[in-house]
Design a protein around this motif. Structure first.
Motif, mmCIF file in Angstrom:
data_model
loop_
_atom_site.group_PDB
_atom_site.id
_atom_site.type_symbol
_atom_site.label_atom_id
_atom_site.label_comp_id
_atom_site.label_asym_id
_atom_site.label_seq_id
_atom_site.Cartn_x
_atom_site.Cartn_y
_atom_site.Cartn_z
ATOM 1 N N THR A 20 0.829 -1.191 0.000
ATOM 2 C CA THR A 20 0.000 0.000 0.000
ATOM 3 C C THR A 20 0.871 1.251 0.000
ATOM 4 O O THR A 20 2.094 1.185 0.123
ATOM 5 N N TYR A 32 -5.434 1.380 -1.038
ATOM 6 C CA TYR A 32 -5.975 2.186 0.044
ATOM 7 C C TYR A 32 -4.826 2.757 0.862
ATOM 8 O O TYR A 32 -3.678 2.299 0.774
ATOM 9 N N ARG A 33 -5.155 3.749 1.651
ATOM 10 C CA ARG A 33 -4.236 4.323 2.625
ATOM 11 C C ARG A 33 -4.800 4.099 4.029
ATOM 12 O O ARG A 33 -5.937 3.658 4.186
ATOM 13 N N SER A 34 -4.011 4.464 5.045
ATOM 14 C CA SER A 34 -4.463 4.229 6.422
ATOM 15 C C SER A 34 -5.721 5.029 6.729
ATOM 16 O O SER A 34 -6.571 4.587 7.498
ATOM 17 N N ARG A 35 -5.888 6.187 6.105
ATOM 18 C CA ARG A 35 -7.061 7.017 6.387
ATOM 19 C C ARG A 35 -8.347 6.443 5.806
ATOM 20 O O ARG A 35 -9.435 6.911 6.141
ATOM 21 N N TRP A 50 2.387 -5.116 3.937
ATOM 22 C CA TRP A 50 2.100 -6.183 4.899
ATOM 23 C C TRP A 50 2.027 -7.522 4.196
ATOM 24 O O TRP A 50 1.686 -7.610 3.017
ATOM 25 N N TRP A 93 5.358 1.820 7.969
ATOM 26 C CA TRP A 93 4.067 1.298 8.403
ATOM 27 C C TRP A 93 3.266 2.361 9.137
ATOM 28 O O TRP A 93 3.710 2.912 10.142
ATOM 29 N N LYS A 94 2.056 2.663 8.647
ATOM 30 C CA LYS A 94 1.227 3.735 9.185
ATOM 31 C C LYS A 94 -0.134 3.243 9.684
ATOM 32 O O LYS A 94 -0.981 4.063 10.030
ATOM 33 N N PHE A 95 -0.384 1.948 9.711
ATOM 34 C CA PHE A 95 -1.710 1.426 10.037
ATOM 35 C C PHE A 95 -1.877 1.038 11.498
ATOM 36 O O PHE A 95 -2.958 0.628 11.905
ATOM 37 N N PHE A 113 -8.038 -1.279 5.618
ATOM 38 C CA PHE A 113 -7.134 -2.315 6.104
ATOM 39 C C PHE A 113 -7.771 -3.233 7.142
ATOM 40 O O PHE A 113 -7.638 -4.463 7.038
ATOM 41 N N ASN A 134 0.886 3.329 2.380
ATOM 42 C CA ASN A 134 1.221 3.624 3.779
ATOM 43 C C ASN A 134 1.875 2.443 4.468
ATOM 44 O O ASN A 134 1.757 2.287 5.689
ATOM 45 N N GLU A 178 -9.595 3.365 6.109
ATOM 46 C CA GLU A 178 -10.243 2.375 6.977
ATOM 47 C C GLU A 178 -10.546 1.067 6.244
ATOM 48 O O GLU A 178 -11.450 0.327 6.648
#
Length: 539
Positions: free
Chosen positions: A273, A293-296, A278, A328-330, A300, A275, A298
């Protein structure tokens, strides 16, 4: 992490609902059909591209669809370009290019990935995915019988397909792209028959098994064939490996001939991703996990739950990797383990271990579950070495489910190579516990922590607790020895062990030193913790 991986990871991206998807009609570009049909006509009528290509005739021949456009800085992470496929198409071939204008020093230049979705649509986590090659390839083809690595063979059904572009980086001048889709007509070939690996190999019952859970092949940005990766795993003394090509399960159907009674091959994916990356370990063969997707967004947590429902594990990879899109930002609330050692030991691995250890102390304080550590090679191509490092797992047998259960429980340690061997236990009040277990003893009962190790000449053994390093001892020149340290559960909520090589200057290193240099040499082995004491009631 090598220059090759940086180059290819910079081409594997992620995020669908963040800014909305740009369609071809919203781009500052145009769709040109080989027959001269305008973009507007093709977009307005589902049959527009079909009629344009139809001049070639369903009996044979081919027709081209050309999609061109420009993306400015700030474009959506993923741009889906529609084109229509009529009945009678045997194969779809795609090639693309984009400009690379010069940029000032320190400014990102253009980098654009590519993939494709079929007529089933582009919905996040949907069924339409047909392949992804990131920035590693400039062309690919799909038919019922075969496909370019990274892409899925299968029916070429009529309907609206989409080429997906991932503008990973866009220069200040913008990015101009050209995508040519060639529709080749004719009778479909025979159906592709995947050769999935078996979920069991010949094991030794409950035993320690060595495995590398992060590997790449030609199906993403690696240069090794699956057979070559398997051969390298056997040479490294591994019992199992996990297939984790970027953002595609296309390698899954190629592993069957390379697996065997002596090597378990588990199917998975590295989900890349914007962000962070994994590992989805233990996916059902052929299962795809979305990365857009990104961490913002939702997304993941939902996809992580799906992996677990399928019996797999969610493992953030190289969380402190300094490259764009890799950190890693999640958060870790949806993770089953974390990769703290990736390839040859570097400073970002040092950061990952420190961050993981802080998480152990926090979990202990809060009385919640803890996150096991794993280590993997992330090998893509020579000279990267498969199995350096790898994870040694205590499993009930050499099967997919048993190996995953061992990793999930933290019954594992990390080895630089198969030359490194160790045993780590804690003994007290007539009881004994090993890696990933709890020694339930009274708070003041003496506990002997014991590490027996070999394969690290001149190495340094470190015992660390929730207070930090509590004991250090050097190994002899032959690298084999036993180190024992006594503590109590009141002084140590957990104990874990590290075995370090000497520093570059030949010294063993010392704890709590200040200065510009790392106080320790490279890691040779790292254990998950043994927890001490009786847990509070209800925990």
């Amino acid at each position: 992490m090598t220059d090759e991986r940086v180059r290819d990871d910079a081409g594997d991206g992620p995020a669908i609902d963040r800014r909305g998807l740009l369609r071809a009609g919203a781009l500052a570009g145009a769709v040109t059909l080989a027959s001269g049909v305008t973009a507007a006509a093709a977009a307005a009528e589902p049959g527009g591209a079909a009629r344009a290509a139809g001049d070639a005739g369903p009996a044979g021949g081919e027709a081209a669809v050309v999609l061109t456009g420009r993306l400015d800085t700030g474009a959506a992470d993923f741009v889906h370009l529609p084109f229509d496929v009529p009945a009678g198409v045997r194969e779809i071939a795609v090639s693309y290019s984009y400009d690379r204008p010069p940029v000032p020093a320190g400014t990102p230049g253009n980098s654009c990935d590519i993939g494709i979705f079929d007529e089933r649509g582009t919905e996040l986590g949907g069924r339409g995915f047909r392949g992804w090659s990131g920035g590693f390839r400039t062309s690919f083809a799909i038919s019922r019988t075969e496909a370019t690595p990274g892409y899925l063979p299968g029916p070429v059904r009529p309907g609206r397909w989409h080429v997906v572009l991932g503008p990973y980086q866009v220069a200040p001048q913008g990015l101009e792209y050209r995508v040519e889709v060639t529709l080749r007509f004719g009778a479909p070939g025979p159906e592709f028959k995947p050769a999935y690996p078996p979920e069991r190999a010949r094991g030794r019952g409950r035993a320690w098994y060595r495995g590398d859970c992060h590997l790449h092949t030609v199906h993403s940005d690696g240069r090794r064939l699956p057979a070559e990766v398997a051969a390298a795993a056997r040479e490294a003394g591994l019992d199992f490996i996990v297939s984790t090509d970027h953002n595609t399960p296309s390698a899954h159907g190629s592993w069957g001939p390379s697996a065997g009674p002596d090597l378990l091959v588990i199917t998975g994916e590295e989900v890349t991703t914007r962000n962070g990356h994994w590992l989805a370990l233990g996916l059902p063969a052929g299962r795809f996990v979305d990365w857009r997707y990104r961490s913002r967004d939702e997304a993941f947590p939902r996809l992580a739950r799906q992996v677990r429902r399928d019996g797999g594990l969610v493992v953030p990879a190289h969380p402190y990797c300094p490259y764009v899109g890799c950190q890693w930002k999640f958060g870790y609330q949806d993770a089953d383990a974390v990769e703290v050692w990736n390839g040859p030991w570097t400073y970002d691995d040092e950061s990952a271990v420190d961050g993981w250890d802080a998480g152990l102390a926090e979990a202990l304080r809060q009385g919640r579950s803890w996150l096991p550590a794993v280590g993997n090679s992330d090998a893509h191509s020579a000279p990267q070495v498969v199995g350096t490092p790898h994870t040694v797992v205590l499993a009930d047998d050499l099967t997919r489910d048993d190996v995953l259960a061992g990793i999930r429980a933290g019954r594992s340690w990390i080895a630089e190579s198969a030359a490194v061997r160790l045993e780590f236990t804690a003994t007290g009040a007539g009881r004994q516990a090993g890696v990933g277990e709890r020694l339930a003893v009274p708070a003041d009962a003496p506990v002997d922590v014991r590490l027996t190790v070999s394969g690290v000449p001149g190495g340094t053994v470190r015992f660390l607790t929730d207070e930090g390093q509590m004991h250090q001892e050097s190994l002899p020149a032959d690298g084999a020895g036993t180190v024992v340290w006594r503590t109590t559960a009141s002084l140590a909520g957990y104990v874990r062990a590290e075995v370090r090589h000497p520093r570059a200057d030949g010294t063993p290193g010392r704890g709590n030193s200040m200065g510009p240099e790392l106080p320790w040499g490279p890691m040779a082995a790292l254990t998950n913790p043994v927890f001490l004491g009786v847990p509070p009631e209800g925990r």
